[in-house]
Write a protein that holds these residues in place. Structure first.
Motif, PDB file in Angstrom:
ATOM      1  N   VAL A 252       0.835  -1.206   0.000  1.00 46.71           N
ATOM      2  CA  VAL A 252       0.000   0.000   0.000  1.00 46.71           C
ATOM      3  C   VAL A 252       0.866   1.252   0.000  1.00 46.71           C
ATOM      4  O   VAL A 252       0.613   2.208  -0.749  1.00 46.71           O
ATOM      5  CB  VAL A 252      -0.962  -0.023   1.211  1.00 46.71           C
ATOM      6  N   MET A 253       1.907   1.263   0.833  1.00 49.24           N
ATOM      7  CA  MET A 253       2.784   2.433   0.910  1.00 49.24           C
ATOM      8  C   MET A 253       3.558   2.625  -0.383  1.00 49.24           C
ATOM      9  O   MET A 253       3.719   3.756  -0.870  1.00 49.24           O
ATOM     10  CB  MET A 253       3.741   2.272   2.088  1.00 49.24           C
ATOM     11  N   SER A 254       4.055   1.541  -0.961  1.00 49.77           N
ATOM     12  CA  SER A 254       4.812   1.668  -2.206  1.00 49.77           C
ATOM     13  C   SER A 254       3.932   2.060  -3.380  1.00 49.77           C
ATOM     14  O   SER A 254       4.427   2.584  -4.382  1.00 49.77           O
ATOM     15  CB  SER A 254       5.525   0.348  -2.516  1.00 49.77           C
ATOM     16  N   SER A 255       2.618   1.829  -3.268  1.00 46.68           N
ATOM     17  CA  SER A 255       1.701   2.255  -4.324  1.00 46.68           C
ATOM     18  C   SER A 255       1.394   3.734  -4.257  1.00 46.68           C
ATOM     19  O   SER A 255       0.735   4.264  -5.168  1.00 46.68           O
ATOM     20  CB  SER A 255       0.392   1.455  -4.238  1.00 46.68           C
ATOM     21  N   GLY A 256       1.841   4.409  -3.195  1.00 47.62           N
ATOM     22  CA  GLY A 256       1.658   5.855  -3.107  1.00 47.62           C
ATOM     23  C   GLY A 256       0.411   6.273  -2.361  1.00 47.62           C
ATOM     24  O   GLY A 256      -0.137   7.347  -2.653  1.00 47.62           O
ATOM     25  N   TYR A 257      -0.043   5.476  -1.366  1.00 48.23           N
ATOM     26  CA  TYR A 257      -1.252   5.811  -0.607  1.00 48.23           C
ATOM     27  C   TYR A 257      -0.941   5.764   0.884  1.00 48.23           C
ATOM     28  O   TYR A 257      -0.248   4.860   1.364  1.00 48.23           O
ATOM     29  CB  TYR A 257      -2.389   4.840  -0.926  1.00 48.23           C
ATOM     30  N   TRP A 258      -1.458   6.756   1.607  1.00 45.69           N
ATOM     31  CA  TRP A 258      -1.343   6.805   3.061  1.00 45.69           C
ATOM     32  C   TRP A 258      -2.764   6.714   3.610  1.00 45.69           C
ATOM     33  O   TRP A 258      -3.503   7.686   3.637  1.00 45.69           O
ATOM     34  CB  TRP A 258      -0.662   8.090   3.512  1.00 45.69           C
ATOM     35  N   ILE A 259      -3.151   5.511   4.049  1.00 46.06           N
ATOM     36  CA  ILE A 259      -4.496   5.272   4.543  1.00 46.06           C
ATOM     37  C   ILE A 259      -4.493   5.457   6.056  1.00 46.06           C
ATOM     38  O   ILE A 259      -3.711   4.816   6.766  1.00 46.06           O
ATOM     39  CB  ILE A 259      -4.980   3.857   4.171  1.00 46.06           C
ATOM     40  N   LEU A 260      -5.345   6.342   6.552  1.00 49.43           N
ATOM     41  CA  LEU A 260      -5.457   6.544   7.985  1.00 49.43           C
ATOM     42  C   LEU A 260      -6.059   5.297   8.628  1.00 49.43           C
ATOM     43  O   LEU A 260      -7.077   4.778   8.194  1.00 49.43           O
ATOM     44  CB  LEU A 260      -6.340   7.766   8.273  1.00 49.43           C
ATOM     45  N   GLY A 261      -5.398   4.819   9.706  1.00 49.85           N
ATOM     46  CA  GLY A 261      -5.852   3.599  10.367  1.00 49.85           C
ATOM     47  C   GLY A 261      -5.660   2.366   9.511  1.00 49.85           C
ATOM     48  O   GLY A 261      -6.478   1.442   9.572  1.00 49.85           O
ATOM     49  N   ARG A 262      -4.588   2.343   8.728  1.00 46.91           N
ATOM     50  CA  ARG A 262      -4.409   1.245   7.774  1.00 46.91           C
ATOM     51  C   ARG A 262      -4.090  -0.079   8.467  1.00 46.91           C
ATOM     52  O   ARG A 262      -4.447  -1.138   7.965  1.00 46.91           O
ATOM     53  CB  ARG A 262      -3.304   1.591   6.773  1.00 46.91           C
ATOM     54  N   LYS A 263      -3.409  -0.037   9.620  1.00 42.27           N
ATOM     55  CA  LYS A 263      -3.062  -1.298  10.283  1.00 42.27           C
ATOM     56  C   LYS A 263      -4.313  -2.068  10.683  1.00 42.27           C
ATOM     57  O   LYS A 263      -4.434  -3.276  10.444  1.00 42.27           O
ATOM     58  CB  LYS A 263      -2.177  -1.011  11.508  1.00 42.27           C
ATOM     59  N   ARG A 264      -5.264  -1.362  11.300  1.00 41.44           N
ATOM     60  CA  ARG A 264      -6.496  -2.033  11.710  1.00 41.44           C
ATOM     61  C   ARG A 264      -7.319  -2.446  10.497  1.00 41.44           C
ATOM     62  O   ARG A 264      -7.946  -3.516  10.484  1.00 41.44           O
ATOM     63  CB  ARG A 264      -7.302  -1.115  12.620  1.00 41.44           C
ATOM     64  N   LEU A 265      -7.338  -1.598   9.455  1.00 44.68           N
ATOM     65  CA  LEU A 265      -8.096  -1.931   8.251  1.00 44.68           C
ATOM     66  C   LEU A 265      -7.530  -3.169   7.571  1.00 44.68           C
ATOM     67  O   LEU A 265      -8.280  -4.073   7.161  1.00 44.68           O
ATOM     68  CB  LEU A 265      -8.075  -0.741   7.288  1.00 44.68           C
ATOM     69  N   ILE A 266      -6.213  -3.255   7.464  1.00 44.79           N
ATOM     70  CA  ILE A 266      -5.585  -4.407   6.819  1.00 44.79           C
ATOM     71  C   ILE A 266      -5.798  -5.673   7.644  1.00 44.79           C
ATOM     72  O   ILE A 266      -6.100  -6.746   7.105  1.00 44.79           O
ATOM     73  CB  ILE A 266      -4.085  -4.136   6.588  1.00 44.79           C
ATOM     74  N   SER A 267      -5.675  -5.548   8.954  1.00 45.83           N
ATOM     75  CA  SER A 267      -5.858  -6.725   9.809  1.00 45.83           C
ATOM     76  C   SER A 267      -7.288  -7.249   9.733  1.00 45.83           C
ATOM     77  O   SER A 267      -7.515  -8.469   9.660  1.00 45.83           O
ATOM     78  CB  SER A 267      -5.503  -6.369  11.257  1.00 45.83           C
ATOM     79  N   SER A 268      -8.274  -6.342   9.743  1.00 45.34           N
ATOM     80  CA  SER A 268      -9.666  -6.784   9.668  1.00 45.34           C
ATOM     81  C   SER A 268      -9.976  -7.405   8.315  1.00 45.34           C
ATOM     82  O   SER A 268     -10.748  -8.371   8.228  1.00 45.34           O
ATOM     83  CB  SER A 268     -10.598  -5.604   9.938  1.00 45.34           C
ATOM     84  N   TYR A 269      -9.365  -6.857   7.241  1.00 41.03           N
ATOM     85  CA  TYR A 269      -9.626  -7.445   5.922  1.00 41.03           C
ATOM     86  C   TYR A 269      -9.000  -8.829   5.797  1.00 41.03           C
ATOM     87  O   TYR A 269      -9.631  -9.753   5.272  1.00 41.03           O
ATOM     88  CB  TYR A 269      -9.082  -6.537   4.822  1.00 41.03           C
ATOM     89  N   ILE A 270      -7.777  -8.997   6.291  1.00 41.83           N
ATOM     90  CA  ILE A 270      -7.124 -10.306   6.218  1.00 41.83           C
ATOM     91  C   ILE A 270      -7.880 -11.326   7.051  1.00 41.83           C
ATOM     92  O   ILE A 270      -7.974 -12.508   6.689  1.00 41.83           O
ATOM     93  CB  ILE A 270      -5.653 -10.185   6.655  1.00 41.83           C
ATOM     94  N   HIS A 271      -8.453 -10.874   8.170  1.00 44.62           N
ATOM     95  CA  HIS A 271      -9.221 -11.792   9.013  1.00 44.62           C
ATOM     96  C   HIS A 271     -10.454 -12.314   8.286  1.00 44.62           C
ATOM     97  O   HIS A 271     -10.874 -13.457   8.507  1.00 44.62           O
ATOM     98  CB  HIS A 271      -9.636 -11.076  10.301  1.00 44.62           C
ATOM     99  N   GLU A 272     -11.035 -11.495   7.390  1.00 48.23           N
ATOM    100  CA  GLU A 272     -12.214 -11.908   6.644  1.00 48.23           C
ATOM    101  C   GLU A 272     -11.885 -12.494   5.271  1.00 48.23           C
ATOM    102  O   GLU A 272     -12.797 -12.933   4.571  1.00 48.23           O
ATOM    103  CB  GLU A 272     -13.157 -10.710   6.465  1.00 48.23           C
ATOM    104  N   CYS A 273     -10.620 -12.490   4.870  1.00 52.40           N
ATOM    105  CA  CYS A 273     -10.229 -12.975   3.552  1.00 52.40           C
ATOM    106  C   CYS A 273     -10.417 -14.491   3.490  1.00 52.40           C
ATOM    107  O   CYS A 273      -9.833 -15.232   4.303  1.00 52.40           O
ATOM    108  CB  CYS A 273      -8.783 -12.594   3.245  1.00 52.40           C
ATOM    109  N   VAL A 274     -11.206 -14.960   2.541  1.00 52.73           N
ATOM    110  CA  VAL A 274     -11.491 -16.388   2.429  1.00 52.73           C
ATOM    111  C   VAL A 274     -10.243 -17.167   2.044  1.00 52.73           C
ATOM    112  O   VAL A 274      -9.967 -18.249   2.591  1.00 52.73           O
ATOM    113  CB  VAL A 274     -12.613 -16.617   1.395  1.00 52.73           C
ATOM    114  N   THR A 275      -9.461 -16.617   1.121  1.00 46.44           N
ATOM    115  CA  THR A 275      -8.240 -17.319   0.698  1.00 46.44           C
ATOM    116  C   THR A 275      -7.269 -17.471   1.845  1.00 46.44           C
ATOM    117  O   THR A 275      -6.664 -18.543   2.037  1.00 46.44           O
ATOM    118  CB  THR A 275      -7.585 -16.546  -0.461  1.00 46.44           C
ATOM    119  N   CYS A 276      -7.083 -16.414   2.648  1.00 47.63           N
ATOM    120  CA  CYS A 276      -6.162 -16.492   3.789  1.00 47.63           C
ATOM    121  C   CYS A 276      -6.658 -17.475   4.838  1.00 47.63           C
ATOM    122  O   CYS A 276      -5.862 -18.207   5.441  1.00 47.63           O
ATOM    123  CB  CYS A 276      -5.984 -15.107   4.396  1.00 47.63           C
ATOM    124  N   ARG A 277      -7.954 -17.495   5.058  1.00 44.47           N
ATOM    125  CA  ARG A 277      -8.475 -18.425   6.061  1.00 44.47           C
ATOM    126  C   ARG A 277      -8.288 -19.870   5.607  1.00 44.47           C
ATOM    127  O   ARG A 277      -8.085 -20.770   6.420  1.00 44.47           O
ATOM    128  CB  ARG A 277      -9.946 -18.126   6.324  1.00 44.47           C
TER     129      ARG A 277
END
Length: 327
Positions: A252-277
């Motif tokens: 995300v950072m190398s793509s040129g985006y600074w997302i506020l609260g990105r750590k929690r957003l990424i963690s919640s998305y990975i937790h719901e990711c079907v492929t990761c589960r």
């Protein structure tokens, strides 16, 4: 003409709904030869056609409706012909499979003066950031026809609308060269507006040579709890092949985006990711059943004998086109 089917009468009198081919052809043949006003309803108990298809005792045949007809036909013809005609409506047209469903089409026009909320639109229809800027081309006319330039301009169009919705006060302060409010969520980022009007994170590389200037030096600010931010995280997570939070955040950072609260957003998305589960799920273990009575009860020797089977065994050999075939 009489019929005891009110459904057929509804078909004959219908002038608003359309039928499928089978019924439409037969109704058209009926209306070519007769008028709907000539048709009326007769009760099943008075319909002579029913007795022509049913078995009745021979003793009732002389007085049957099949031979004599219903009593009301013996009345004065004027009385029969002067009966008030009624229209027969369609019976349960919404669930009738022979009637074509009604399709309603709504047309809306959007002018330049009407407000356009891009973020709400993408929350309803977009599943990836790529589909977002593709959908954006339908509302935003790009100045150049080249695909890459159109993609970049559509992406800027999306980000501008997102930032104007969440950081309208900060953007206005930066335009008039005022200090940001103390309660601003991006005060510590030292934001500034680039040449396209996008909010970017400030830093110490503003005077670096143009060849060294990159988007990851001054990333674009994405607000917290934003659907566009979720789409960016989803794209970067797939880009790193579902490798976890740290690599996804780096992408995300190398793509040129600074997302506020990105750590929690990424963690919640990975937790719901079907492929990761699926990839990180625990292996299932088989619970063994209870031992049989023969294995835990004392018996005389060789009362119960167990044999381990292995194979397959080659029983026969036959000739085939490629040589010998064993089975």
């Amino acid at each position: 003409m009489y019929t005891d089917s009110q459904i057929v009468l509804g078909y004959i009198f219908n002038s608003t709904r359309r039928f499928y081919v089978y019924v439409a052809n037969r109704i058209q043949r009926i209306r070519n030869s007769t008028q709907p006003e000539q048709w009326t309803y007769i009760n099943t108990n008075l319909n002579p056609a029913d007795e022509g298809t049913r078995s009745i005792p021979a003793s009732r045949m002389p007085k049957s409706l099949w031979l004599n007809g219903p009593e009301f036909l013996k009345e004065c013809p004027d009385v029969i012909c002067n009966n008030p005609q009624v229209e027969f409506p369609l019976i349960d047209a919404s669930s009738d499979k022979e009637i074509r469903p009604e399709i309603q089409v709504a047309k809306s026009s959007v002018s330049d003066q009407e407000p356009f909320d891009a973020t709400t639109l993408f929350e309803k229809y977009s599943e990836s950031f790529k589909s977002s800027y593709k959908a954006c081309k339908g509302w935003h006319k790009c100045s150049e026809h080249k695909e890459q330039s159109a993609k970049e301009e559509a992406t800027r169009f999306i980000l501008l609308h997102v930032q104007r919705k969440h950081f309208a006060n900060e953007i206005e302060c930066l335009r008039v060269h005022r200090k940001l409010p103390r309660d601003s969520s991006i005060l510590t980022l030292t934001p500034f507006l680039d040449s396209h009007g996008l909010l970017r994170v400030g830093g110490r590389l503003n005077k670096a040579p143009r060849s060294c200037q990159a988007d990851n030096h001054n990333p674009i600010i994405i607000p917290k709890r934003c659907h566009i931010g979720l789409l960016i995280v989803r794209r970067c997570h797939v880009k790193v092949q579902h490798q976890g939070r740290h690599l996804t955040e780096g992408s995300v950072m190398s793509s040129g985006y600074w997302i506020l609260g990105r750590k929690r957003l990424i963690s919640s998305y990975i937790h719901e990711c079907v492929t990761c589960r699926r990839l990180r799920g625990k292996l299932g273990t088989q619970k063994m059943t209870d031992l049989t009575v023969a294995r835990i009860t004392p018996f005389a020797p060789f009362t119960y004998v167990g044999v381990d089977a292995f194979g397959p065994w080659q029983v026969t050999t036959r000739r085939a086109r490629g040589g010998a075939a064993n089975s």
